[in-house]
Design a protein around this motif. Structure first.
Motif, mmCIF file in Angstrom:
data_model
loop_
_atom_site.group_PDB
_atom_site.id
_atom_site.type_symbol
_atom_site.label_atom_id
_atom_site.label_comp_id
_atom_site.label_asym_id
_atom_site.label_seq_id
_atom_site.Cartn_x
_atom_site.Cartn_y
_atom_site.Cartn_z
ATOM 1 N N HIS A 146 0.861 -1.191 0.000
ATOM 2 C CA HIS A 146 0.000 0.000 0.000
ATOM 3 C C HIS A 146 0.887 1.228 0.000
ATOM 4 O O HIS A 146 1.526 1.554 0.998
ATOM 5 C CB HIS A 146 -0.921 0.000 1.217
ATOM 6 C CG HIS A 146 -2.018 1.015 1.121
ATOM 7 N ND1 HIS A 146 -2.712 1.476 2.212
ATOM 8 C CD2 HIS A 146 -2.548 1.665 0.047
ATOM 9 C CE1 HIS A 146 -3.624 2.366 1.829
ATOM 10 N NE2 HIS A 146 -3.535 2.485 0.517
ATOM 11 N N LEU A 147 0.968 1.907 -1.142
ATOM 12 C CA LEU A 147 1.849 3.056 -1.317
ATOM 13 C C LEU A 147 1.072 4.147 -2.042
ATOM 14 O O LEU A 147 0.483 3.904 -3.086
ATOM 15 C CB LEU A 147 3.088 2.644 -2.130
ATOM 16 C CG LEU A 147 3.937 1.523 -1.508
ATOM 17 C CD1 LEU A 147 4.841 0.890 -2.547
ATOM 18 C CD2 LEU A 147 4.745 2.053 -0.336
ATOM 19 N N PRO A 179 6.771 10.464 -11.423
ATOM 20 C CA PRO A 179 6.593 9.062 -11.796
ATOM 21 C C PRO A 179 5.143 8.809 -12.207
ATOM 22 O O PRO A 179 4.215 9.425 -11.667
ATOM 23 C CB PRO A 179 6.929 8.305 -10.506
ATOM 24 C CG PRO A 179 7.755 9.258 -9.703
ATOM 25 C CD PRO A 179 7.242 10.625 -10.029
ATOM 26 N N ILE A 180 4.944 7.909 -13.172
ATOM 27 C CA ILE A 180 3.611 7.625 -13.702
ATOM 28 C C ILE A 180 3.325 6.140 -13.512
ATOM 29 O O ILE A 180 4.085 5.285 -13.997
ATOM 30 C CB ILE A 180 3.531 7.947 -15.211
ATOM 31 C CG1 ILE A 180 3.987 9.378 -15.475
ATOM 32 C CG2 ILE A 180 2.127 7.706 -15.747
ATOM 33 C CD1 ILE A 180 4.421 9.610 -16.913
ATOM 34 N N THR A 181 2.228 5.824 -12.837
ATOM 35 C CA THR A 181 1.826 4.432 -12.642
ATOM 36 C C THR A 181 0.505 4.184 -13.350
ATOM 37 O O THR A 181 -0.529 4.715 -12.936
ATOM 38 C CB THR A 181 1.668 4.104 -11.143
ATOM 39 O OG1 THR A 181 2.888 4.393 -10.451
ATOM 40 C CG2 THR A 181 1.310 2.633 -10.957
ATOM 41 N N PRO A 182 0.500 3.409 -14.438
ATOM 42 C CA PRO A 182 -0.773 3.114 -15.111
ATOM 43 C C PRO A 182 -1.611 2.145 -14.288
ATOM 44 O O PRO A 182 -1.081 1.301 -13.558
ATOM 45 C CB PRO A 182 -0.326 2.477 -16.430
ATOM 46 C CG PRO A 182 1.026 1.928 -16.163
ATOM 47 C CD PRO A 182 1.646 2.783 -15.109
ATOM 48 N N ARG A 183 -2.930 2.263 -14.433
ATOM 49 C CA ARG A 183 -3.831 1.459 -13.606
ATOM 50 C C ARG A 183 -5.140 1.229 -14.354
ATOM 51 O O ARG A 183 -5.623 2.098 -15.077
ATOM 52 C CB ARG A 183 -4.109 2.192 -12.283
ATOM 53 C CG ARG A 183 -4.994 1.431 -11.295
ATOM 54 C CD ARG A 183 -5.178 2.278 -10.047
ATOM 55 N NE ARG A 183 -6.072 1.649 -9.081
ATOM 56 C CZ ARG A 183 -5.684 0.845 -8.104
ATOM 57 N NH1 ARG A 183 -4.407 0.559 -7.973
ATOM 58 N NH2 ARG A 183 -6.551 0.323 -7.271
ATOM 59 N N GLY A 184 -5.700 0.035 -14.176
ATOM 60 C CA GLY A 184 -7.037 -0.268 -14.679
ATOM 61 C C GLY A 184 -7.984 -0.390 -13.502
ATOM 62 O O GLY A 184 -8.249 0.578 -12.798
ATOM 63 N N SER A 185 -8.446 -1.624 -13.247
ATOM 64 C CA SER A 185 -9.366 -1.840 -12.125
ATOM 65 C C SER A 185 -8.653 -2.236 -10.836
ATOM 66 O O SER A 185 -9.297 -2.458 -9.816
ATOM 67 C CB SER A 185 -10.383 -2.927 -12.488
ATOM 68 O OG SER A 185 -11.216 -2.505 -13.538
ATOM 69 N N GLY A 186 -7.337 -2.373 -10.878
ATOM 70 C CA GLY A 186 -6.582 -2.689 -9.660
ATOM 71 C C GLY A 186 -6.759 -4.108 -9.175
ATOM 72 O O GLY A 186 -6.684 -4.369 -7.979
ATOM 73 N N THR A 187 -6.973 -5.062 -10.102
ATOM 74 C CA THR A 187 -7.152 -6.458 -9.697
ATOM 75 C C THR A 187 -5.853 -7.250 -9.750
ATOM 76 O O THR A 187 -5.868 -8.469 -9.536
ATOM 77 C CB THR A 187 -8.184 -7.156 -10.605
ATOM 78 O OG1 THR A 187 -7.751 -7.066 -11.967
ATOM 79 C CG2 THR A 187 -9.554 -6.521 -10.472
ATOM 80 N N GLY A 188 -4.737 -6.606 -10.025
ATOM 81 C CA GLY A 188 -3.461 -7.306 -10.147
ATOM 82 C C GLY A 188 -3.050 -7.981 -8.858
ATOM 83 O O GLY A 188 -3.436 -7.578 -7.758
ATOM 84 N N LEU A 189 -2.199 -9.016 -8.990
ATOM 85 C CA LEU A 189 -1.797 -9.824 -7.834
ATOM 86 C C LEU A 189 -0.288 -9.821 -7.615
ATOM 87 O O LEU A 189 0.241 -10.714 -6.962
ATOM 88 C CB LEU A 189 -2.303 -11.259 -8.017
ATOM 89 C CG LEU A 189 -3.825 -11.403 -7.843
ATOM 90 C CD1 LEU A 189 -4.338 -12.657 -8.519
ATOM 91 C CD2 LEU A 189 -4.182 -11.413 -6.355
ATOM 92 N N SER A 190 0.399 -8.791 -8.151
ATOM 93 C CA SER A 190 1.840 -8.702 -7.906
ATOM 94 C C SER A 190 2.284 -7.267 -7.631
ATOM 95 O O SER A 190 3.475 -6.982 -7.661
ATOM 96 C CB SER A 190 2.615 -9.274 -9.100
ATOM 97 O OG SER A 190 2.301 -8.570 -10.287
ATOM 98 N N SER A 193 0.248 -2.276 -10.267
ATOM 99 C CA SER A 193 -0.385 -0.959 -10.416
ATOM 100 C C SER A 193 -0.320 -0.127 -9.139
ATOM 101 O O SER A 193 -1.057 0.847 -8.983
ATOM 102 C CB SER A 193 -1.846 -1.129 -10.851
ATOM 103 O OG SER A 193 -2.584 -1.862 -9.893
ATOM 104 N N VAL A 194 0.571 -0.500 -8.240
ATOM 105 C CA VAL A 194 0.777 0.266 -7.007
ATOM 106 C C VAL A 194 1.850 1.328 -7.249
ATOM 107 O O VAL A 194 2.912 1.028 -7.802
ATOM 108 C CB VAL A 194 1.210 -0.665 -5.855
ATOM 109 C CG1 VAL A 194 1.567 0.135 -4.612
ATOM 110 C CG2 VAL A 194 0.113 -1.679 -5.543
#
Length: 472
Positions: free
Chosen positions: A38-39, A66-77, A80-81
């Motif tokens: 959680h960042l 810094p740019i972090t792309p993100r969709g629905s945030g369902t990733g498991l690694s 997208s944090v």
């Protein structure tokens, strides 16, 4: 802390309703589905078209964000944090299906289209988009492409990469790259499309995707087999493949997962069984009949405890839906659910189950295992509590030992979840220092300033955050 001037620029270019910066908003955009990560970002933007992506990227470059792309945030690694703060660039408002081309058997959609929405849209026209990640009801196509998502149908139909024909993306220097197209054969120049698929947002921001469609199977048969020994289930998988039968789906659950799923969905799964296999064969009706008989013969040969054939489409759909709830069902049992993504050659499945059992006892843990047995992709899941430091230490030792075996057997540290923040050390073990150096050179060529999704896939010199007590 961003200046008011930067926030105003973003609001002017993207619209005030598409820019968030209050702490309450940042809290919910600082994690994905990976436990213990959680960042917080400094700002989040929600472009509604490619021009909005370009505007956000231009301002980020100008401000060195810094740019972090993100969709629905369902990733498991942790992909997208926002590991270095800065800007979260969320693409789920770019959610239009732009075209379904029935002549060329393709569909073109924006990155924020939900996977299941695309599946349903093409199905309404008598076409089939096979990739089906477990999170398909909410995951987005852009996220699927960035992680090269798999799914239950991966054994027969492959993963997302196998269906991507063209990509439109914005590069870190704000140039636009279009790679691939609707031509079935295209070997012109470097295969940028294949490089971008699975790159986890570290090389470019995908804005538009063209995927291949195929005709749907005419028939299918669903078989459910129960076993008194999970290693026998692994043996059954190997024998089915060796018999040259390729089911569309061959999923496994161990006893712990069976019980958690039954607690959750209550469809009558027998709690005493050590494992189950959910097997689906599809295609031409004559071939389906032949393959279903072949599968049942092998299940009898290995002495499966029970074998059932779904009597209706509704029953078959209910069984598949129950398998899709496996992670949700396990997550209800304990405060923290550590899910991994070990993948081995199918001939090693029985040994892998035995190793999981051995390590579970060695480290005194509660583990539920499920996954895509047909392609050797298992998800051993430790049910634990991240507030218990000793238990978490044992959980990570469990995975360290398991991955040593997986790699020794010619397996991989990720079959579909990606590397992100959580698995960088495991990747380095798999590909070695030379492999990491090559990947870094590719990253530097696309993103020399290191602004795009920094801290992911491999460790860099500017590590400031930690995951599970390790630098990220």
């Amino acid at each position: 802390m961003l200046s008011k001037n930067v926030l105003q620029q973003l609001s002017d270019r993207l619209g005030a309703g598409n820019v968030l910066h209050e702490k309450e908003d940042m809290l919910v955009l600082g994690y994905d589905s990976t436990p213990g990560v959680h960042l917080l970002p400094d700002v989040a933007v929600f472009p509604t078209d490619r021009d909005g992506v370009l505007a956000a990227m231009e301002i980020a470059n100008q401000e060195d964000l810094p740019i972090t792309p993100r969709g629905s945030g369902t990733g498991l690694s942790g992909g997208s944090v926002p590991a270095r703060g800065g800007m979260v660039l969320c693409l789920n408002r770019m959610n239009r299906i732009l075209e379904i081309d029935e002549e060329n058997l393709t569909a073109t959609a924006e990155a924020g289209v939900v996977t299941l929405d695309l599946f349903n849209a093409v199905a309404a026209k008598g076409l089939f988009y096979p990739p089906d990640p477990g999170s398909q009801k909410i995951s987005t196509l852009g996220g699927n492409v960035m992680e090269d998502a798999g799914g239950l149908r991966g054994l027969k139909y492959g993963v997302t990469r196998d269906y991507v024909m063209a990509l439109n993306c914005v590069l870190p220097d704000c140039s636009v790259l279009t790679t691939g197209g609707k031509s079935v054969k295209d070997v012109a120049g470097y295969a940028f499309k294949d490089l971008l698929v699975g790159s986890e947002g570290t090389l470019g921001i995908i804005t538009e995707i063209t995927v291949k469609l195929i005709p749907p199977p005419k028939d299918k048969r669903t078989i459910l087999a129960y076993f008194n020994d999970i290693r026998t289930a692994g043996e059954a998988v190997s024998k089915i493949i060796a018999a040259k039968i390729i089911p569309s789906t061959m999923e496994i659950m161990d006893k712990a997962t069976i019980n958690c799923v039954e607690d959750y969905v209550k469809i009558g799964l027998p709690r005493q069984m050590a494992a189950l296999l959910l097997i689906e064969v599809d295609g031409h009706p004559a071939m389906v009949e032949e393959e279903a008989q072949g599968v049942q013969a092998i299940l009898a040969q290995v002495k499966a405890a029970e074998v059932h054939v779904a009597k209706s489409t509704e029953e078959a759909n209910n069984l598949a839906a129950a398998r899709r709830t496996a992670l949700s069902a396990l997550a209800r049992v304990s405060p923290t659910t550590l899910l991994e993504d070990a993948t081995v050659p199918r001939s090693r499945l029985a040994e892998t189950f035995a190793e999981i059992e051995r390590l579970t006892l060695k480290y005194g843990l509660k583990v539920g295992t499920f996954g895509h047995a047909g392609d050797g992709n298992l998800h051993p899941t430790v049910l634990c509590d991240e507030r218990d430091a000793d238990e978490m230490k044992r959980a990570h030792a469990f995975y360290d030992d398991l991955y040593d075996k997986v790699l020794a057997w010619g397996g991989t540290v990720s079959g579909e979840h990606g590397i992100g923040l959580a698995k960088k050390e495991y990747l380095a073990r798999q590909i070695g220092a030379g492999g990491v150096r090559v990947m870094k050179r590719i990253k530097d060529a696309f993103d020399p300033r290191g602004l795009l999704n920094p801290g992911k896939i491999f460790t860099d010199e500017s590590s400031e955050a930690t995951v599970h007590g390790k630098e990220v």
